[in-house]
Design a protein around this motif. Structure first.
Motif, PDB file in Angstrom:
ATOM      1  N   PHE A 110      15.562   0.328   7.995  1.00  0.00           N
ATOM      2  CA  PHE A 110      14.684  -0.462   8.816  1.00  0.00           C
ATOM      3  C   PHE A 110      13.208  -0.478   8.230  1.00  0.00           C
ATOM      4  CE2 PHE A 110      17.964   1.656  11.374  1.00  0.00           C
ATOM      5  CZ  PHE A 110      18.912   0.141  12.002  1.00  0.00           C
ATOM      6  N   GLU A 111      12.975   0.411   7.436  1.00  0.00           N
ATOM      7  CA  GLU A 111      11.658   0.283   6.806  1.00  0.00           C
ATOM      8  C   GLU A 111      11.541  -0.611   6.027  1.00  0.00           C
ATOM      9  OE1 GLU A 111       8.877   2.743   3.687  1.00  0.00           O
ATOM     10  OE2 GLU A 111      10.509   3.881   4.577  1.00  0.00           O
ATOM     11  N   ALA A 112      12.525  -1.197   5.454  1.00  0.00           N
ATOM     12  CA  ALA A 112      12.327  -2.395   4.565  1.00  0.00           C
ATOM     13  C   ALA A 112      12.357  -3.706   5.398  1.00  0.00           C
ATOM     14  CB  ALA A 112      13.520  -2.214   3.602  1.00  0.00           C
ATOM     15  N   ILE A 113      13.050  -3.369   6.267  1.00  0.00           N
ATOM     16  CA  ILE A 113      13.267  -4.772   7.209  1.00  0.00           C
ATOM     17  C   ILE A 113      11.889  -4.957   7.903  1.00  0.00           C
ATOM     18  CG2 ILE A 113      14.183  -5.687   9.314  1.00  0.00           C
ATOM     19  CD1 ILE A 113      16.764  -4.217   8.648  1.00  0.00           C
ATOM     20  N   GLU A 114      11.280  -3.620   8.263  1.00  0.00           N
ATOM     21  CA  GLU A 114       9.949  -3.909   9.090  1.00  0.00           C
ATOM     22  C   GLU A 114       8.760  -4.439   8.116  1.00  0.00           C
ATOM     23  OE1 GLU A 114       8.764  -3.696  12.297  1.00  0.00           O
ATOM     24  OE2 GLU A 114      10.743  -3.923  12.748  1.00  0.00           O
TER      25      GLU A 114
END
Length: 559
Positions: A110-114
């Motif tokens: 989710f860090e990469a998606i954000e």
């Protein structure tokens, strides 16, 4: 891998794609030979890449992206900078309105998606893609290198100032950059070989892509000696030796991909010429299906591999993919229960838990002497890189007779032609008949680019030839070709696939071999026994949309 082996087992066994026993055997082999279990499952033909990817994506509850076959525009790639795309293992591949589709090795990051959302300003839809496919798609960031290639070479040529001291000149930054730029471009273009040829007034750099050579750049004489010296230093060769051929190796890495180069330098009339064979060490072994072996041909080869002794021969000219097929078979056979030994010239790829010997004629280590030595190492399976003479042939046959499975190659144009060739070497017909399991003849044809494939009608002369040689009505065959696009540099082709002639040695053929038959006699009996010719296999691949009829005739006409 993103998910644990236990979770993968639950997914695959639960789906019915892989049996529990098959998974356990593959898991054990993966541990023993130091491979990822998914790679073992794929190259053993237990599941395809796409099927595995789709099952994992279903488990993760995200869509699956087959990015290895996608041509991604520079505008889309530019939405996420290359450095950050590599850090987060993600590749943007499609933009629809305000929604950006992104292939990810870990779609639960989710860090990469954000980050991608903040970087691009778009809504991010994560897709799952296998790690190998992400790595290949990240290579598309290098597409623009071809636009900067000429400029980069020209700038460094101006800066280069090679003097009398070759060693010092070879270490100059411009010379280093020229070689690095050439190799980076070659890898981006998926070249198999780089040729550097010294002419009377200039130096030509050529790449072999999909089996076809093409000129890449010419530059004036002046720096070629320093450039060759640079290659020699990297390959641990003598930089002051210009009169005799030299062979060497060196490795480098580009974007996490380990590249091994096999170097050959020969003296020419105007100066030294270099050929560098590119071997991608991080590539996993290809499965039989990926090589283009399917249906009854696949079954016949697998049955031969299961026999505890005998000979499997692969024939074809240089560059027809024989060694790749041998390595594919070896990787399937490579388990902790068997000892595999090879004698090769050269060793192209290292295989875990396999004893590999490099031929060295200077020290007296030939195929025959190496094979004789291997017999004292208690092997179960032996691979001989090539049978070139009577002595090697006789030792290989006796090895097969004494309980070993022997794999080797032979330079003949057809499968049936291998038998007269071995008999001409002086091998005993009754021994040869007793040991041969199967003979595989092969060629490589260019694949139609999947991005621009289209149906078409071939020229009348090709249709008539097809009807004459195979007796097949062209109306029963579908014909395709590539129209040409940015993904294939307007060539219409991308990659290669094998076409094969599989000759299982039946009892009728064994009896015929003892009579020392001609190639024509063998061919007639083989076809009566159901052998599929290379031309027939090629036409099947034409109808499947894998290649063109022009390619098949270009290659199969050599047989």
């Amino acid at each position: 891998m993103l998910i644990s082996d236990e979770k993968l087992k639950k997914i695959l066994v639960g789906s019915g794609f892989v049996g529990e026993k098959e998974f356990e055997e593959a898991s054990k082999s993966a541990t023993d030979i130091g491979k990822d279990i998914s790679d073992v499952l794929i190259f053993r033909g237990l599941i395809s890449e796409d099927a595995l990817g789709k099952l994992i994506s279903e488990h993760l509850n995200v869509p699956y992206a087959d990015v290895k076959r996608l041509f991604i525009s520079a505008d889309i790639l530019g939405l996420i900078p290359e450095k950050l795309a590599r850090t987060y293992r993600m590749v943007p591949f499609e933009l629809k309105g305000k929604i950006l589709k992104v292939a990810m090795e870990n779609p639960e990051d989710f860090e990469a998606i954000e980050f991608a959302k903040r970087q691009t300003g778009y809504e991010i839809v994560p897709y799952y893609a296998r790690a190998e496919d992400i790595a290949r798609a990240l290579g598309q960031y290098k597409k623009n290198i071809k636009y900067d290639f000429d400029k980069e070479i020209a700038e460094n040529l101006k800066k280069a100032s090679p003097g009398q001291n070759l060693e010092r000149a070879a270490e100059e930054i411009p010379i280093v950059r020229i070689l690095n730029t050439i190799m980076e471009y070659a890898v981006a273009e998926r070249s198999s070989d780089v040729h550097i040829e010294t002419q009377s007034e200039d130096v030509i750099v050529r790449f072999r892509v999909d089996g076809v050579l093409r000129d890449i750049i010419k530059f004036p004489r002046g720096v070629e000696e320093a450039l060759v010296a640079r290659i020699k230093i990297l390959s641990n060769l003598k930089i002051d030796e210009h009169r005799i051929p030299q062979d060497g190796r060196y490795k480098f890495s580009i974007d996490e991909e380990i590249i091994a180069l096999r170097i050959s330098i020969i003296p020419g009339f105007y100066g030294e010429n270099v050929v560098m064979r590119i071997l991608r060490e991080t590539n996993r072994p290809l499965s039989m299906e990926e090589l283009g072996i399917t249906g009854i041909s696949l079954k016949l080869i697998r049955d031969s591999m299961l026999k505890p002794h005998g000979m499997i021969l692969i024939t074809g000219p240089t560059g027809s993919g024989k060694t790749t097929t041998l390595y594919s078979i070896l990787n399937i056979l490579n388990t902790v229960e068997v000892k595999i030994c090879t004698i090769e010239d050269p060793i192209e790829y290292g295989i875990n838990r396999v004893s590999q010997i490099q031929v060295n004629p200077k020290t007296g280590l030939t195929f025959a002497t190496g094979l004789r030595a291997l017999m004292r190492h208690d092997p179960d399976i032996i691979m001989v890189g090539e049978i070139r003479d009577k002595e090697t042939a006789e030792i290989a046959i006796h090895s097969a007779l004494t309980g070993h499975l022997v794999l080797s190659t032979l330079h003949t144009n057809t499968a049936t032609g291998a038998i007269p060739r071995l008999l001409d070497m002086g091998t005993e017909a009754f021994l040869l008949a007793s040991t041969l399991n199967i003979i595989i003849s092969q060629r490589l044809v260019r694949r139609i680019c999947p991005s621009c494939i289209a149906k078409y009608t071939p020229e009348d002369v090709l249709v008539k030839r097809l009807t004459k040689e195979l007796g097949v009505e062209h109306s029963k065959i579908k014909f395709y070709k590539g129209k040409g696009c940015d993904n294939c540099n307007q060539k219409g082709y991308s990659g290669r696939v094998g076409i094969y002639e599989i000759l299982p040695i039946t009892e009728k053929l064994r009896n015929l071999i003892i009579q020392k038959p001609s190639t024509d006699e063998l061919l007639k009996v083989a076809q009566d026994e159901g052998m599929v010719t290379m031309l027939q296999d090629g036409v099947d691949k034409v109808s499947s949309g894998l290649t063109t009829i022009e390619e098949v005739f270009r290659v199969a006409s050599e047989t």
